[in-house]
Scaffold this motif. Sequence first.
Motif, PDB file in Angstrom:
ATOM      1  N   SER A   1       0.837  -1.201   0.000  1.00  0.00           N
ATOM      2  CA  SER A   1       0.000   0.000   0.000  1.00  0.00           C
ATOM      3  C   SER A   1       0.866   1.243   0.000  1.00  0.00           C
ATOM      4  O   SER A   1       2.025   1.234   0.427  1.00  0.00           O
TER       5      SER A   1
ATOM      6  N   ALA B   1      -3.368   0.635  -3.402  1.00  0.00           N
ATOM      7  CA  ALA B   1      -3.129  -0.705  -2.882  1.00  0.00           C
ATOM      8  C   ALA B   1      -2.922  -1.630  -4.074  1.00  0.00           C
ATOM      9  O   ALA B   1      -3.693  -1.607  -5.034  1.00  0.00           O
TER      10      ALA B   1
ATOM     11  N   ARG C   1      -4.535   0.238   3.595  1.00  0.00           N
ATOM     12  CA  ARG C   1      -3.395  -0.610   3.883  1.00  0.00           C
ATOM     13  C   ARG C   1      -3.846  -2.074   3.841  1.00  0.00           C
ATOM     14  O   ARG C   1      -4.856  -2.436   4.435  1.00  0.00           O
TER      15      ARG C   1
ATOM     16  N   ASP D   1     -10.296   2.401   4.038  1.00  0.00           N
ATOM     17  CA  ASP D   1     -10.141   3.598   3.202  1.00  0.00           C
ATOM     18  C   ASP D   1     -11.293   4.576   3.312  1.00  0.00           C
ATOM     19  O   ASP D   1     -11.079   5.783   3.386  1.00  0.00           O
TER      20      ASP D   1
END
Length: 431
Positions: free
Chosen positions: A158, A169, A205, A222
């Motif tokens: 990420s 990502a 991530r 996110d």
Amino acid sequence: MKQRGRHRRRKRGRAVRAFLAGTALALTGAATMISVSQATVDGNPGALKPLSSTTDTAALGLQAQRVPQASLDRLASAMGRPVGVDAVLDHADKSLRAPDSCAGEEHRALPVEPAATRAYCWNAADTRSWRAGAVTTSGDADDDGVWGQNRVILSGWSQATGTPGRGLARVAFVDANDLGHLRYTSVLLVVPVDGGRDYRALASRLSGMVWYEDKLLVTADDKGRDALYVYDMNRVQRTTVDADAVGRVHGGWAAHGYQYVLPAVGSYRLTGTDGATRPESISLDRTTTPDSLVATSQPAGDEDGPTRLWRYSFSTAPTLTARAGLLATDTTGRADPTEVYRTDGSDIGGVLSYHDSWYVARVGSGDGHGTLWRQTRDGAQATRCGPEERRNCWIPDTPSLSYWEESGEVWTQSERMLFALPLASIDRALE
């Protein structure tokens, strides 16, 4: 599409022998480069404590959401026919480096004890500004360890942009047929928007990732309340424009310079309001009936609440149906945990469940090394190293742990190295 059936068991014996026939990497010399601090890591996480009250489990519920089929069809119509894993591997044009060509600081990111038996380092140009994340394999996808005709490792990465809700990502698709020469190419994870007329980058991530049957589940942080995103491994799309942009651009489709994108086909959203818990690390457990997804998460913010370990069952729907590879849900689409534990351990990274044991990796302290514990309802044990049997023997930060049942190996990665070691060697290293 993955073909499953009678041939799988017949070829398994040959596959196991071929997979293990290569000589294991000699990493003893690399291990001697690693120094262990004189400090001893305290904080035994103790025995796992089962939790069963509604108060304890309600925050772990997930609601299944699907991207409308019409949106996926519209995107495929505009971008071209989707491809599968084999097509991506055919374009694997980069190689991981063998340990004898890795730098000293890369070796120091390997565990002290137990030692890695396979290790590879990524090219610096491919990791600069990117953060290493979760690992999963075709050993998760199918118990014979093969997807189509290939053995595959998926490595998540990420990149943050510094702007809330923005980031990238990607997943490296690694051809693991020849363990002496791993080749890879990367695919950008995206989310369809505007009814499939466009897509955006997944700004999350990848701290957790599990490939089960034809679905890839990844942790999400996110936007909004999505806790896991779902991807269909048969729906990889080719891009047509080499540009930094992500999505529809003048002349076609771009993905920050990557040749492929994988669009989400669904998600699992947090159902709770206050205190909803977002999974941070996930892995597959094939020792349960049915197979299950295990997860862990830290208390939110500065809260002092307990760290939880829990599992969801996978659906037992037949292969090639809409439910294949997804979590088991009730008639409303809700997935609830089937088992929940509290651990007194903090700063937990990767988690792995095997029979009645839970292996948890804890983030390193000031000396740079973490600890690896095995917890049960009876207590906890840590791997030991050095003349004083110190516990800080593991890598500093472990996003995830993935067990390849066919070979008996656990795969994971540190910031610059992808590595594996037998689960049996972890058990031997426990106090």
